[in-house]
Design a protein around this motif. Sequence first.
Motif, PDB file in Angstrom:
ATOM      1  N   GLU A 137      33.691  32.748 -67.278  1.00 57.95           N
ATOM      2  CA  GLU A 137      33.191  34.134 -67.318  1.00 57.95           C
ATOM      3  C   GLU A 137      32.101  34.345 -66.268  1.00 57.95           C
ATOM      4  OE1 GLU A 137      32.219  34.639 -71.450  1.00 57.95           O
ATOM      5  OE2 GLU A 137      34.256  35.357 -71.931  1.00 57.95           O
ATOM      6  N   ALA A 168      33.807  34.788 -63.030  1.00 56.15           N
ATOM      7  CA  ALA A 168      34.443  36.112 -62.906  1.00 56.15           C
ATOM      8  C   ALA A 168      33.375  37.140 -62.505  1.00 56.15           C
ATOM      9  CB  ALA A 168      35.118  36.496 -64.225  1.00 56.15           C
ATOM     10  N   ALA A 169      32.174  37.018 -63.077  1.00 60.92           N
ATOM     11  CA  ALA A 169      31.097  37.963 -62.751  1.00 60.92           C
ATOM     12  C   ALA A 169      30.672  37.796 -61.288  1.00 60.92           C
ATOM     13  CB  ALA A 169      29.911  37.737 -63.694  1.00 60.92           C
ATOM     14  N   GLN A 170      30.586  36.544 -60.822  1.00 55.42           N
ATOM     15  CA  GLN A 170      30.203  36.309 -59.417  1.00 55.42           C
ATOM     16  C   GLN A 170      31.262  36.863 -58.461  1.00 55.42           C
ATOM     17  OE1 GLN A 170      29.744  32.001 -59.715  1.00 55.42           O
ATOM     18  NE2 GLN A 170      27.635  32.199 -58.981  1.00 55.42           N
ATOM     19  N   ILE A 171      32.527  36.693 -58.848  1.00 49.87           N
ATOM     20  CA  ILE A 171      33.602  37.218 -57.988  1.00 49.87           C
ATOM     21  C   ILE A 171      33.461  38.739 -57.898  1.00 49.87           C
ATOM     22  CG2 ILE A 171      36.112  37.573 -57.806  1.00 49.87           C
ATOM     23  CD1 ILE A 171      36.453  34.747 -59.060  1.00 49.87           C
ATOM     24  N   ALA A 172      33.216  39.366 -59.054  1.00 50.34           N
ATOM     25  CA  ALA A 172      33.074  40.830 -59.080  1.00 50.34           C
ATOM     26  C   ALA A 172      31.885  41.263 -58.233  1.00 50.34           C
ATOM     27  CB  ALA A 172      32.918  41.309 -60.525  1.00 50.34           C
ATOM     28  N   ALA A 173      30.814  40.449 -58.222  1.00 48.84           N
ATOM     29  CA  ALA A 173      29.605  40.818 -57.476  1.00 48.84           C
ATOM     30  C   ALA A 173      29.682  40.402 -56.007  1.00 48.84           C
ATOM     31  CB  ALA A 173      28.384  40.187 -58.141  1.00 48.84           C
ATOM     32  N   GLY A 174      30.737  39.700 -55.648  1.00 49.14           N
ATOM     33  CA  GLY A 174      30.888  39.256 -54.258  1.00 49.14           C
ATOM     34  C   GLY A 174      29.996  38.078 -53.908  1.00 49.14           C
ATOM     35  N   THR A 191      37.350  29.908 -57.534  1.00 52.30           N
ATOM     36  CA  THR A 191      37.417  31.239 -56.920  1.00 52.30           C
ATOM     37  C   THR A 191      38.799  31.474 -56.324  1.00 52.30           C
ATOM     38  OG1 THR A 191      35.069  31.246 -56.442  1.00 52.30           O
ATOM     39  CG2 THR A 191      36.432  32.708 -55.119  1.00 52.30           C
ATOM     40  N   THR A 228      41.241  34.430 -57.752  1.00 56.88           N
ATOM     41  CA  THR A 228      41.466  35.613 -56.911  1.00 56.88           C
ATOM     42  C   THR A 228      42.884  35.634 -56.327  1.00 56.88           C
ATOM     43  OG1 THR A 228      40.542  34.417 -55.013  1.00 56.88           O
ATOM     44  CG2 THR A 228      39.037  35.857 -56.239  1.00 56.88           C
ATOM     45  N   THR A 230      40.883  35.897 -68.001  1.00 58.80           N
ATOM     46  CA  THR A 230      39.908  34.813 -68.215  1.00 58.80           C
ATOM     47  C   THR A 230      40.448  33.748 -69.178  1.00 58.80           C
ATOM     48  OG1 THR A 230      38.106  36.334 -67.790  1.00 58.80           O
ATOM     49  CG2 THR A 230      37.518  34.271 -68.866  1.00 58.80           C
TER      50      THR A 230
END
Length: 443
Positions: A215, A218-224, A232, A236, A248
């Motif tokens: 999780e 996933a948040a880091q991916i969303a935040a770039g 990753t 992705t 997830t």
Amino acid sequence: MTAPKPKARADRVSLWHYLRLFRADILSAQPARLYRAWMAEFRTPFFRSYLCNDPALVARVLVERPEDFPKSNRIGEGLRPILGNSVFVTNGEVWKRQRRIIDPAFEGGRLRDTFPAIAAAGQAAVARMPLGVVEVEAEMSHAAADVIFRTLFSIPIEDQIASQVFDAFRDYQRTQPLLNLAAFLPLPAWVPRFHRRGTKASAAKIRALITQMTEARAAQIAAGTAPDDLATKIMTTADPLTGACFETAEMVDQVAIFFLAGHETSASALAWALLMLALYPQVQEQAAALDDAPDFAALSKLRYTRDVFREVLRLYPPVPMMVRENTAPEDLRGRLVAKGGQIVLSPWHLHRHERIWKNPDDFDPSRWQTEENRACARDAYLPFSAGPRVCTGAGFAMVEGVLLLAQLARGFRFEPVAGEDPVPVAHLTVRARDGIRLRISRR
Ligand code: HEM
């Protein structure tokens, strides 16, 4: 002492005795004739199983018609609490979709990107290695788990969550230390499953920790802000057919299998490799003759170390047996097998087959450079399985195994300890019954 091999059982034993032996260890529960047979049938009141050593049969099951021989559902039973719906246990369309998303992360080009993280884990293992008499299975488990965390999530094993997963996993194995019989062969529902108390609890703990990591990613991916690592990459990657990525929960299942399949197996192979270095000093000297730690390009030139690792995977294949089930009646070498037969493919027996390999029980890395070994390697060598269900991490594991072996051989001298005779047994992977203790000194 030479490369150890477990004692085979007597040719004829009662079913009850066989089940007891089998429960203790599937390797020593088998008769010696399996090292010579092309096929063997086991009849019990509950199931029939067919061990196939004939390379043509192995190819039929794994490579030519794999869809007619799916993984037996029972296989995952012992592992289901931890692996959920991971690529290791699924079949059919679900499995195909999962492989379409996972495979690109392990392709050759990605291996080059992953290399520095593997090398860093190897350096950390060298720095951590205790001296004196050391149990190397535990050390290699630690190192291989470190490789997985660094490559998948860009964190070393010292990270708080990573070390909790590692510890929880050790507890999980303690609750279920043997490859259990029920997980391996189909028994009626009333037969006790040997699941111990605590298995579910430690599985739940591991899954909760992995969920936390997934999780967060996933948040880091969303935040770039996500690092460019295997997690990753997999999270992705969209399925080219449907355009959908893993949810997830499904990613958690995959992380669990990468962790399990990726660290238990490599740890097993590396520990046996260190024992072989200790037992064969000339091999050790040759493997240690490196000036520098290899980089990615140099790794492919480490022919001798690769041959040592290959030979270890031949004599001690971490996954000793695989089971498939036939979905329709099947003729196996003239024997008509009814639907639902358990087809056992045994790298353990195939790799030591007396009618295929020359001096099959000898540890001899130089065989890999001989012409006559080619056919054996093609027909009777499957440490990573074969066909579409081949190990996803095979290329990764060869880089990891050869590199760590090279780093360790360059740093240390390994010697046997008098009175210690490690005996191979099949736990989740092939391990030594009482661990592998070696005397380690710095070079
Ligand atoms: C020396 C190390 C390794 C060995 C000997 C090994 C061996 C195997 C074998 C024999 C299978 C097939 C099992 C079966 O069909 O029943 C398998 C499957 C698998 N392995 Fe490995 N493995 C190793 C390392 C790794 C690593 C490092 C990873 C990932 C990071 C990995 C991931 C997997 C996965 C995901 C599968 C399931 C593939 C599928 O069913 O489609 N393995 N491995």
